[in-house]
Design an enzyme around this catalytic site. Sequence first.
Site, PDB file in Angstrom:
ATOM      1  N   HIS A 345       0.838  -1.203   0.000  1.00  0.00           N
ATOM      2  CA  HIS A 345       0.000   0.000   0.000  1.00  0.00           C
ATOM      3  C   HIS A 345       0.866   1.242   0.000  1.00  0.00           C
ATOM      4  O   HIS A 345       2.050   1.193   0.326  1.00  0.00           O
ATOM      5  CB  HIS A 345      -1.023  -0.021   1.132  1.00  0.00           C
ATOM      6  CG  HIS A 345      -0.514   0.228   2.520  1.00  0.00           C
ATOM      7  ND1 HIS A 345      -0.498   1.482   3.085  1.00  0.00           N
ATOM      8  CD2 HIS A 345      -0.043  -0.608   3.468  1.00  0.00           C
ATOM      9  CE1 HIS A 345      -0.045   1.393   4.335  1.00  0.00           C
ATOM     10  NE2 HIS A 345       0.243   0.134   4.592  1.00  0.00           N
ATOM     11  N   ASP A 355       5.943   2.480   7.479  1.00  0.00           N
ATOM     12  CA  ASP A 355       4.606   2.013   7.129  1.00  0.00           C
ATOM     13  C   ASP A 355       3.910   2.996   6.223  1.00  0.00           C
ATOM     14  O   ASP A 355       3.351   3.982   6.701  1.00  0.00           O
ATOM     15  CB  ASP A 355       3.815   1.815   8.426  1.00  0.00           C
ATOM     16  CG  ASP A 355       2.441   1.211   8.198  1.00  0.00           C
ATOM     17  OD1 ASP A 355       2.125   0.860   7.052  1.00  0.00           O
ATOM     18  OD2 ASP A 355       1.690   1.093   9.181  1.00  0.00           O
ATOM     19  N   GLU A 392      -5.169   1.669   2.479  1.00  0.00           N
ATOM     20  CA  GLU A 392      -5.049   0.454   3.285  1.00  0.00           C
ATOM     21  C   GLU A 392      -5.288   0.773   4.747  1.00  0.00           C
ATOM     22  O   GLU A 392      -5.889   0.002   5.488  1.00  0.00           O
ATOM     23  CB  GLU A 392      -3.660  -0.167   3.096  1.00  0.00           C
ATOM     24  CG  GLU A 392      -3.467  -1.514   3.776  1.00  0.00           C
ATOM     25  CD  GLU A 392      -2.924  -1.431   5.204  1.00  0.00           C
ATOM     26  OE1 GLU A 392      -2.816  -2.486   5.845  1.00  0.00           O
ATOM     27  OE2 GLU A 392      -2.612  -0.332   5.704  1.00  0.00           O
ATOM     28  N   GLU A 393      -4.818   1.954   5.174  1.00  0.00           N
ATOM     29  CA  GLU A 393      -4.915   2.313   6.590  1.00  0.00           C
ATOM     30  C   GLU A 393      -6.357   2.489   7.051  1.00  0.00           C
ATOM     31  O   GLU A 393      -6.638   2.489   8.236  1.00  0.00           O
ATOM     32  CB  GLU A 393      -4.109   3.590   6.877  1.00  0.00           C
ATOM     33  CG  GLU A 393      -2.597   3.445   6.633  1.00  0.00           C
ATOM     34  CD  GLU A 393      -1.903   2.483   7.597  1.00  0.00           C
ATOM     35  OE1 GLU A 393      -2.592   1.796   8.378  1.00  0.00           O
ATOM     36  OE2 GLU A 393      -0.664   2.413   7.555  1.00  0.00           O
ATOM     37  N   HIS A 505       2.556   4.359  13.301  1.00  0.00           N
ATOM     38  CA  HIS A 505       1.398   5.259  13.090  1.00  0.00           C
ATOM     39  C   HIS A 505       1.513   6.606  13.807  1.00  0.00           C
ATOM     40  O   HIS A 505       0.508   7.276  14.028  1.00  0.00           O
ATOM     41  CB  HIS A 505       0.084   4.567  13.492  1.00  0.00           C
ATOM     42  CG  HIS A 505      -0.332   3.479  12.545  1.00  0.00           C
ATOM     43  ND1 HIS A 505      -1.551   2.857  12.618  1.00  0.00           N
ATOM     44  CD2 HIS A 505       0.315   2.896  11.496  1.00  0.00           C
ATOM     45  CE1 HIS A 505      -1.640   1.932  11.654  1.00  0.00           C
ATOM     46  NE2 HIS A 505      -0.518   1.944  10.980  1.00  0.00           N
TER      47      HIS A 505
END
Length: 703
Positions: A345, A355, A392-393, A505
């Site tokens: 992603h 990420d 995606e998140e 995150h």
Amino acid sequence: MVQFLSKHATFFTAKPSPLSTFVVILILCILGFYTLHYPRSSLLTSRALNASHFQHILLSTSSNYTISTYLRALTLHPHLAGTKLAADTTRYVLNHFSDLGLQTHTVSYKTLLSYPVHSSLSVHHSDGSSTELPLTEQGQVGRDVVTPYHAYSPSGSAYAKAVFVNYGREEDYRALGVLGVNVKGCIVIARKGDVLTRGAVIETAEANGAVAVLLYSDSARFRNGFERGHVMRGIGDPLSPGWAGVNGGESLDLEDSEVLKRFPKIPSMPLSTETAETILNSLGGVPVPLEWRNTLPSKVRNVGPGSTMLNFTYQGEKKVATIQNVFAIIKGSEEPDRYVLLGNHRDAWTYGAVDPSSGTAALLDIARRFSLLLRLGWTPRRTIILCSWDAEEFGMIGSTEWVEQNLVNLGSKAVAYLNVDCAVQGPGFFAGSTPQLDNLLLEVTKMVKDPDSEGATIHDNWEATGENSNIQRLSRVDSDFAPFLQHAGVPSIDMYYGRDFPVYHTAFDSYNWMIENGDPFFQRHVAVAGVWGLLALRLADDSVLPFNYLPYADQLQVYKNTLSNLLDQRIDLNPFTTSLQEFASVAKEANDESKKLRLQETAGCSIDMKKRALNDRLMLAEKGFLNEDGLRGKHWFKHLVFGPPGDHESKLHFFPGIVDSIAWSTRMREKEGRAAIQHEIWRVARAIQRAASALRGEFTFNQ
Ligand SMILES: *[C@@H]1O[C@H](CO)[C@@H](O)[C@H](O)[C@H]1NC(C)=O
Ligand SMILES: *[C@@H]1O[C@H](CO)[C@@H](O)[C@H](O)[C@H]1NC(C)=O
Ligand SMILES: *[C@@H]1O[C@H](CO)[C@@H](O)[C@H](O)[C@H]1NC(C)=O
């Protein structure tokens, strides 16, 4: 521009002898010269170089320099799905693919995303004083970083007493219950552990009567980070559950009950460890249960509810936004209608260096090297698709919509899906796969140099840590392999370096964190890209697919044994015994046939149709594990071996339907409970039989 023989490139990731090093450099130089002058039509190309040469070149043209420059570019600004800055990142990836001469596509969807508008939190002490608490990272955080929030949390406010609920598991609420603490009407503060997902913490709090949830991750090193994340139930666009949210297609109303049931009813927010501890230190009420104490700071003495009140407000907006998946396609020469998909992603909560941009940088480098191989005359046998997913998140939305849109073609033509999300979080190789790909994964890790120890392969160290006997299975629903495997039944792999990185995150997941902590020399990136690229080459080029179903049979047998130790003796596991025996024997036959066809091939026989027929069976067998009705209460999840159990705290990560029935049976009368479990066992046994039958590929004409 292709980076070719760049002075920065580190050439040999495998462990070549000086002679082979010389030979490869020579080949590269000659071919580089030829392809500059005679692109794609060189005399020297496909006949001179066979598949194993191309694998070697793929590894030897890795470059930590190019990967680092991609990561730098990808992390210049945040790229949260649906925002203007994310569109810049989309363009960057698209341009990279098209500059390499690859065929590219962008596919857009209109989906429901969620953003914060306003939030506040204050503590009100019994003496009348109050303190306003910070709800975002302090220090050097760029203004484009979204303030911490839980996507899809409802807006709401609460002025209430606070209770600390540890990890927010049912057992934690039970421990509180024993002490006479009830969280009804309270704001609960929970810390994130490994057992419950964010959504499950909220769901459990809601079920226990809490009015709001404040969730923190107690990382010792990053006390100032807030872990953003979504709290939606299920995956994919909530407005188009089960079908693709294409422009002009059916889209449910926001008030539709199918949509509403995807969202929590109580508001929630992430907190930093620091902010959480400010509150926890001031809680009066009941003392912390003994068993929680040793993992908490000594200042945290009580769990509440005391005289301290919290005033919490969260206001967010749910918004239909356009998301974009980007694809690069390398057409296969002999079997263009068979597909090997590599996916990662692209959207990130903040800068997303780990990420997901570490994975994106690896994907871009694979694209660079594939383009180089193409110039050297490589024509893959099957088609390769590089996929860059959006949103995606927010619950695997980009990949899920695309899988839903292409379900039939994926089901009949996709050989495998290879996922990388966070490519590098730190040291140590981790991988998960569907078991027919275990052997391939092991073979490939024997060919790639370990980034952290001189002279060793990834496999050497993986074996030393006992991880390879322990390849993970893909029942989790936390990255883009979930729709491919759990909805479409495509054999899948997922892999990464390191785990549990502390800036997950948060606003600190940046390029600087990567070069200071995650991967200072980008050699772990190189390693992941090597494994990923090689897996793709083998799956795209091997004339007989490198699948082996014996490890699948073994894995299913282990699962059966685990169940038989667990279940009431009156439950009959014989349906399993029969179907497993059949599965194991068909797996062996398929292996024998693979061996025979490979031998005939080396003998120069033309056996293309036979290979194609065997490959189709190898590819389709996984589909046998799907069941049209799916899991009870979660019918979108069709895979009966790998998928999420409804019981959040279950320790069993297989046969989710059986696991659920065991949990439900405790709330039924004994006989009915047993019947419910027995039915689920039959369902799985029939699935194993279907898989065996697909692998054998013959109709049944007898009993
Ligand atoms: C590729 O070619 C090399 C020598 O040119 C040979 O040794 C090797 O066996 C070949 N590999 C395959 C898979 O054909
Ligand atoms: C709680 O906070 C909200 C928003 O900041 C504010 O409007 C409200 O007056 C506060 N309530 C109390 C009881 O302090
Ligand atoms: C690439 O790796 C080499 C060797 O580990 C190292 O010296 C160099 O700094 C690395 N380059 C980057 C950009 O990290």
